[in-house]
Write a protein that holds these residues in place. Structure first.
Motif, mmCIF file in Angstrom:
data_model
loop_
_atom_site.group_PDB
_atom_site.id
_atom_site.type_symbol
_atom_site.label_atom_id
_atom_site.label_comp_id
_atom_site.label_asym_id
_atom_site.label_seq_id
_atom_site.Cartn_x
_atom_site.Cartn_y
_atom_site.Cartn_z
ATOM 1 N N UNK A 54 36.834 44.998 -126.553
ATOM 2 C CA UNK A 54 38.135 46.335 -126.407
ATOM 3 C C UNK A 54 38.130 47.071 -125.085
ATOM 4 N N UNK A 55 36.936 47.269 -124.707
ATOM 5 C CA UNK A 55 36.721 48.125 -123.717
ATOM 6 C C UNK A 55 37.277 47.203 -122.287
ATOM 7 N N UNK A 56 36.752 46.024 -122.464
ATOM 8 C CA UNK A 56 37.036 45.111 -121.106
ATOM 9 C C UNK A 56 38.480 44.813 -121.127
ATOM 10 N N UNK A 58 38.500 55.863 -121.494
ATOM 11 C CA UNK A 58 38.451 55.477 -122.683
ATOM 12 C C UNK A 58 37.990 53.933 -122.809
ATOM 13 N N UNK A 59 38.305 53.130 -121.708
ATOM 14 C CA UNK A 59 38.092 51.789 -121.562
ATOM 15 C C UNK A 59 36.352 51.795 -121.084
ATOM 16 N N UNK A 60 36.062 52.572 -120.574
ATOM 17 C CA UNK A 60 34.618 52.628 -120.136
ATOM 18 C C UNK A 60 33.690 53.131 -121.262
ATOM 19 N N UNK A 103 29.582 52.133 -125.119
ATOM 20 C CA UNK A 103 29.068 52.334 -126.294
ATOM 21 C C UNK A 103 28.889 50.941 -126.707
ATOM 22 N N UNK A 104 29.660 50.050 -126.699
ATOM 23 C CA UNK A 104 29.829 48.556 -127.134
ATOM 24 C C UNK A 104 28.597 47.931 -126.486
ATOM 25 N N UNK A 105 28.033 48.037 -125.303
ATOM 26 C CA UNK A 105 26.784 47.477 -124.775
ATOM 27 C C UNK A 105 25.862 48.197 -125.625
ATOM 28 N N UNK A 106 25.957 49.581 -125.644
ATOM 29 C CA UNK A 106 24.579 50.142 -126.179
ATOM 30 C C UNK A 106 24.429 49.679 -127.731
#
Lengths: 333, 354
Positions: free
Chosen positions: A302-304, B161-163, B168-171
């Motif tokens: 989603x972030x990417x 928001x993207x970063x 958070x996703x990576x963590x």
């Protein structure tokens, strides 16, 4: 026509979806079946309805991240009326929808009359709506929803070659209705055109006589309505009302709307774009599932997606403007 | 046109033009210090202390002051990390994700690098190395965020928001949502030490606030940040490299997140992707209460610090009164709305007056 197609955001999105779909169909055999596809749309119907509402706010040049909290409040209110006071559906559903519109109107008041930036106003209202909901309900879920709410409504069903039952259910129909209505409002009504004008340049819109205040109420009220509708349908799908079930879906919905070409600076985007954005996200998640990738990975995706799609759109727009500027004097000579 | 123009423009030395603008802006900046506004905040703080002191029996004690000085620093550093982007007309929604990721990295490195039965010197070396790695991570995050904001022209809200989602996703992906603990006890010992009655984290906060104040008030970069926040086009035409300023803003914001991460590690003695998520609202609340204009261009470090003290007194008071977390969150939101409404009202009255 090919030139127009090449520049259209939706065409690019469709191309990405087709390529991704083809790749997934080749890798994962279960992907390209009508059953899987209809299931996917049903899973994402609630997010789709929310994204359509958010899209209208984005077009108007604002942003709202309180919609998930609004959806939870509206859903819980309707569920409470239905399960505790045993009200009929004709009372509960309008009450929920009205609550959504009212919470949206509070956002509009803050943004228009108190002149708070929309992101800060809605961060504040998100916390207030959600915290008050959790405080007053104690986080207790309502699981004894009446049958008229939770009974599955199937409009069309057929059996495909593999013997799976494919059903077109209420959430899918509601998504289609919501999309049609939003599309009509944004492209065929004066208010819709004015929303695009306001998002493009609020000051010029005001000077040509657009009632900015009324449009703020329309945009945020519409999102509140869609949020409430999404909340009620979410409870219909899962058969219970959990106060924090919708909380945290903001980013997925926002990325769908942004993927669909809506920009935070306002004035651009289209309903087909938003729908394609939802489809792309659904395919991505489904594909990752079928490939056995951890669900934790989805947030990274989603972030990417947000970062890449917004950067590309912005750089492409800028490149186009630069080209036009170079071309203009030549035409004048 | 401006984009093309700035690309063609030869690189200018920043010093000369900025100093000229600094002289022109001086009266404006002097007015910004708003003695009235700060006095109002200080008065509010004093009134709150008196009211809580009278209403809550345990409030007026050295213990409360100590606990305030222990709790304020993390929030204060995160608020400073929010302040810089806000003044530049943006927003950094990824501050908590950045701090958590840095804390996770440092905790993981400290745990896996410390050999069993290591001597004090080895442990100190490991801690310093882990902190350097955390700082490096934050510098990279800050540079990437700043570059995205400055060079693509995407709105900072969307970029961050993207970063945030990405970080958070990576963590969460790497830790599977678990907590990393088991840090060398020396780290927490230094982090929670008290020097002359003042906790170390509080000293760190004071140092960071002073550094931010100096950066904003006494350097060409600081003046440029205010200018970008009040009118980015005009700043670009004043021969200031707006892109470099924006990269600097998000870099500084990210480095402040690193300092916050160090303090959080010391206080919780562990790290997780889920910590401190409710701070985002409070950092914005503190900035707005402290007189930062959400549209950019105006704001002071001192206003922010006073606002933080007020919020901390409110928090300590409501804790002693036994309020639930959700009620507190609702009150924070309502206070934010109330403050903004009051500011709008005050502005309208001023415009109507002579």
């Amino acid at each position: 026509m090919p030139e127009r197609l090449r520049r259209s955001h939706e065409a690019w999105l469709l191309a990405v979806i087709l390529v991704l779909g083809a790749v997934l169909a080749a890798i994962a055999p279960g992907f390209l079946t009508p059953g899987n596809f209809v299931d996917l749309i049903e899973t994402y119907s609630v997010q789709g309805i929310l994204a359509l509402g958010l899209f209208v706010v984005l077009v108007s040049g604002g942003i709202d991240i309180s919609f998930a909290a609004t959806a939870s409040v509206a859903q819980y209110l309707a569920a409470w009326l239905a399960a505790r006071l045993h009200m009929p559906g004709i009372v509960c559903i309008p009450a929920g929808l009205l609550a959504g519109v009212a919470l949206g109107a509070i956002n509009a008041t803050l943004i228009h009359f108190v002149r708070v930036t929309s992101i800060i106003a809605t961060i504040a209202t998100m916390s207030v709506y959600f915290a008050l909901l959790m405080y007053f309900t104690g986080g207790k879920l309502i699981s004894d929803l009446p049958d008229w709410w939770t009974d599955r409504i199937v409009f069309v069903q057929w059996q495909n070659a593999e013997g799976d039952l494919v059903r077109i259910t209420l959430p899918i129909v509601m998504l289609v209705v919501a999309a049609l209505f939003t599309w009509l409002m944004m492209t065929r009504s004066t208010a819709g055109r004015q929303l695009y004008a306001m998002g493009g340049n609020p000051e010029s819109a005001r000077r040509v006589g657009v009632a900015i205040g009324r449009l703020h109420y329309l945009a945020y009220g519409f999102l509140g309505f869609m949020a409430a509708l999404g909340g009620i349908i979410q409870a219909h799908r899962v058969g219970e009302s959990v106060p924090n079930a919708m909380y945290g879906s903001e980013l997925t919905v926002l990325s769908a709307a942004v993927l669909g070409g809506a920009s935070l600076s306002g004035g651009v985007g289209s309903v087909p774009g938003v729908l394609l954005g939802i489809v792309l996200l659904a395919i991505l998640q489904n594909g990752l599932n079928l490939l056995g990738v951890s669900p934790y990975f989805f947030q990274i995706v989603i972030g990417l997606v947000i970062l890449i799609s917004t950067s590309f759109t912005m750089l492409a727009t800028r490149g186009r403007h630069a080209r036009r500027r170079v071309a203009a004097p030549a035409a004048g000579d | 046109m401006h984009a093309a123009a700035s690309r063609r423009r030869p690189p200018v030395t920043e010093r000369a033009p900025v100093r000229g603008i600094d002289a022109g802006l001086a009266p404006l900046l002097a007015r910004l210090r708003m003695p009235g506004g700060l006095a109002g905040l200080a008065g509010l703080l004093a009134a709150l202390v008196v009211v809580f002191g009278a209403a809550v029996p345990d409030f007026a004690s050295g213990g409360t002051l100590q606990s305030v000085m222990f709790q304020m620093p993390e929030l204060g550093l995160l608020s400073l990390a929010m302040l810089l982007p806000l003044i530049s007309g943006g927003l950094n929604l990824a501050i908590i994700a950045t701090a958590n990721q840095a804390a996770l990295l440092m905790a993981w490195l400290m745990r896996s690098w410390t050999p069993a039965g290591a001597s004090g010197g080895t442990v100190a070396l490991v801690i310093v190395a882990a902190m350097l790695a955390g700082l490096l991570l934050c510098v990279v995050i800050g540079l990437l965020t700043g570059a995205l904001v400055a060079y693509t022209g995407v709105h900072p809200i969307l970029v961050t928001l993207g970063t945030r989602s990405l970080l958070d996703g990576v963590s969460i992906f790497l830790t599977r949502g678990t907590i990393i603990s088991g840090l060398p006890h020396q780290y927490a010992a230094v982090g929670n030490a008290v020097v002359l009655g003042v906790p170390v984290p509080f000293l760190v906060l004071i140092a960071a606030a002073l550094a931010c104040g100096l950066l904003l008030r006494r350097t060409a970069f600081g003046v440029a940040v205010f200018m970008v926040g009040s009118n980015i086009e005009a700043t670009r035409y004043s021969a200031i490299d707006v892109r470099r300023v924006l990269v600097g803003v998000y870099l500084a914001s990210s480095v402040l997140c690193f300092v916050a991460a160090c303090l959080m590690l010391a206080r919780f003695n562990s790290a997780s992707a889920e910590y401190a998520q409710s701070y985002l609202l409070i950092t914005i609340l503190a900035a707005v209460l402290g007189g930062v204009d959400p549209f950019g261009g105006f704001g002071t470090v001192w206003g922010l610090m006073l606002a933080l003290a007020i919020l901390q007194v409110l928090a300590s008071g409501s804790n002693l009164l036994g309020m639930s977390d959700y009620l507190k969150l609702a009150i924070w939101g309502l206070v934010l709305i109330g403050v903004m409404a009051a500011q709008t009202l005050a502005q309208r009255m001023k415009r109507r007056g002579p």
